[in-house]
Design a protein around this motif. Structure first.
Motif, PDB file in Angstrom:
ATOM      1  N   THR A   3       4.344  18.186  53.202  1.00 35.13           N
ATOM      2  CA  THR A   3       3.416  17.845  52.121  1.00 35.13           C
ATOM      3  C   THR A   3       2.780  16.491  52.393  1.00 35.13           C
ATOM      4  N   ARG A   4       1.459  16.453  52.290  1.00 37.01           N
ATOM      5  CA  ARG A   4       0.706  15.228  52.542  1.00 37.01           C
ATOM      6  C   ARG A   4      -0.165  14.920  51.323  1.00 37.01           C
ATOM      7  N   GLU A   5      -0.423  13.622  51.123  1.00 32.20           N
ATOM      8  CA  GLU A   5      -1.269  13.176  50.006  1.00 32.20           C
ATOM      9  C   GLU A   5      -2.682  12.950  50.509  1.00 32.20           C
ATOM     10  N   PHE A   6      -3.652  13.298  49.679  1.00 28.66           N
ATOM     11  CA  PHE A   6      -5.038  12.960  49.996  1.00 28.66           C
ATOM     12  C   PHE A   6      -5.672  12.388  48.731  1.00 28.66           C
ATOM     13  N   ASN A   7      -6.275  11.200  48.859  1.00 30.55           N
ATOM     14  CA  ASN A   7      -6.847  10.549  47.675  1.00 30.55           C
ATOM     15  C   ASN A   7      -8.354  10.323  47.766  1.00 30.55           C
ATOM     16  N   GLY A   8      -8.988  10.907  48.755  1.00 34.92           N
ATOM     17  CA  GLY A   8     -10.425  10.678  48.936  1.00 34.92           C
ATOM     18  C   GLY A   8     -11.283  11.700  48.203  1.00 34.92           C
ATOM     19  N   ASP A   9     -12.529  11.795  48.634  1.00 34.30           N
ATOM     20  CA  ASP A   9     -13.493  12.729  48.054  1.00 34.30           C
ATOM     21  C   ASP A   9     -13.021  14.163  48.315  1.00 34.30           C
ATOM     22  N   PRO A  10     -12.869  14.977  47.263  1.00 30.79           N
ATOM     23  CA  PRO A  10     -12.378  16.343  47.445  1.00 30.79           C
ATOM     24  C   PRO A  10     -13.265  17.190  48.359  1.00 30.79           C
ATOM     25  N   GLN A  11     -14.520  16.769  48.519  1.00 27.14           N
ATOM     26  CA  GLN A  11     -15.430  17.543  49.386  1.00 27.14           C
ATOM     27  C   GLN A  11     -15.305  17.163  50.864  1.00 27.14           C
ATOM     28  N   MET A  50      -4.239  14.457  45.425  1.00 29.73           N
ATOM     29  CA  MET A  50      -4.163  15.852  45.826  1.00 29.73           C
ATOM     30  C   MET A  50      -3.055  16.014  46.874  1.00 29.73           C
ATOM     31  N   LYS A  51      -2.300  17.107  46.745  1.00 28.83           N
ATOM     32  CA  LYS A  51      -1.240  17.341  47.736  1.00 28.83           C
ATOM     33  C   LYS A  51      -1.631  18.521  48.629  1.00 28.83           C
ATOM     34  N   LEU A  52      -1.417  18.313  49.913  1.00 30.18           N
ATOM     35  CA  LEU A  52      -1.783  19.340  50.889  1.00 30.18           C
ATOM     36  C   LEU A  52      -0.603  19.611  51.809  1.00 30.18           C
ATOM     37  N   THR A  53      -0.363  20.859  52.111  1.00 26.75           N
ATOM     38  CA  THR A  53       0.748  21.203  53.007  1.00 26.75           C
ATOM     39  C   THR A  53       0.198  21.455  54.410  1.00 26.75           C
TER      40      THR A  53
END
Ligand code: FES
Ligand code: FES
Length: 150
Positions: free
Chosen positions: A9-17, A1-4
């Motif tokens: 822009t940052r990457e997040f690969n953990g639990d979406p919750q 998941m990419k988050l600004t």
């Protein structure tokens, strides 16, 4: 998941919750945003998502995908947002713990309303708790910043 976050822009690969607060503090190491109650009741964790003040302790990472996330570190490049200047001039903080949340909450108000009334300030800020009782100085600083942005 990419988050600004603060324009990057940052990457997040953990639990979406996962609450945004943990991503911001534990992964990005931006510790200006504080953990208070963890239940959206105190406002210490307040950040902006697309310019709206939200409680990051109860805001899942997945809900912020594709949106602009702003933390206290990104409110102003030089930490010279009118509120930050007014906060220093009025010597608002005591222990400081609640203060970034207070400023982020106030910033979302001033972005939409450059001349808030006392009632509007009261209503907007009522969910941000300060155990040190800096409320009178907070109100004064918001007024001062609003004067400066007219
Ligand atoms: S820690 Fe999020 S509202 Fe208290
Ligand atoms: S300044 Fe201490 S909790 Fe607000």
């Amino acid at each position: 998941m990419k988050l600004t976050v603060n324009g990057t822009t940052r990457e997040f690969n953990g639990d979406p919750q996962t609450p945004l607060l943990w991503f911001i503090r534990d992964e990005l190491k931006m510790t200006g945003t504080k953990y208070g109650c963890g239940m959206a009741l105190c406002g210490a964790c307040t950040i902006h998502v697309d310019g709206e003040a939200v409680r990051s302790c109860q805001y899942p990472v997945s809900a912020a995908e594709g949106k602009r996330i702003t933390t206290i570190e990104g409110l102003d490049d030089k930490n010279e947002h009118p509120l930050q200047i007014a906060w220093a001039e009025e010597n608002v903080p005591q222990c400081g713990y609640c203060q970034s949340g207070q400023i982020m909450q106030a910033a979302s108000l001033l972005a939409k309303n450059k001349s808030p009334s006392d009632t509007e300030i009261e209503q907007t800020m009522s969910g941000n708790i300060c155990r040190c009782g800096t409320y009178p100085r907070i109100r004064k600083a918001i007024k001062r910043a609003a004067e400066g942005t007219k």
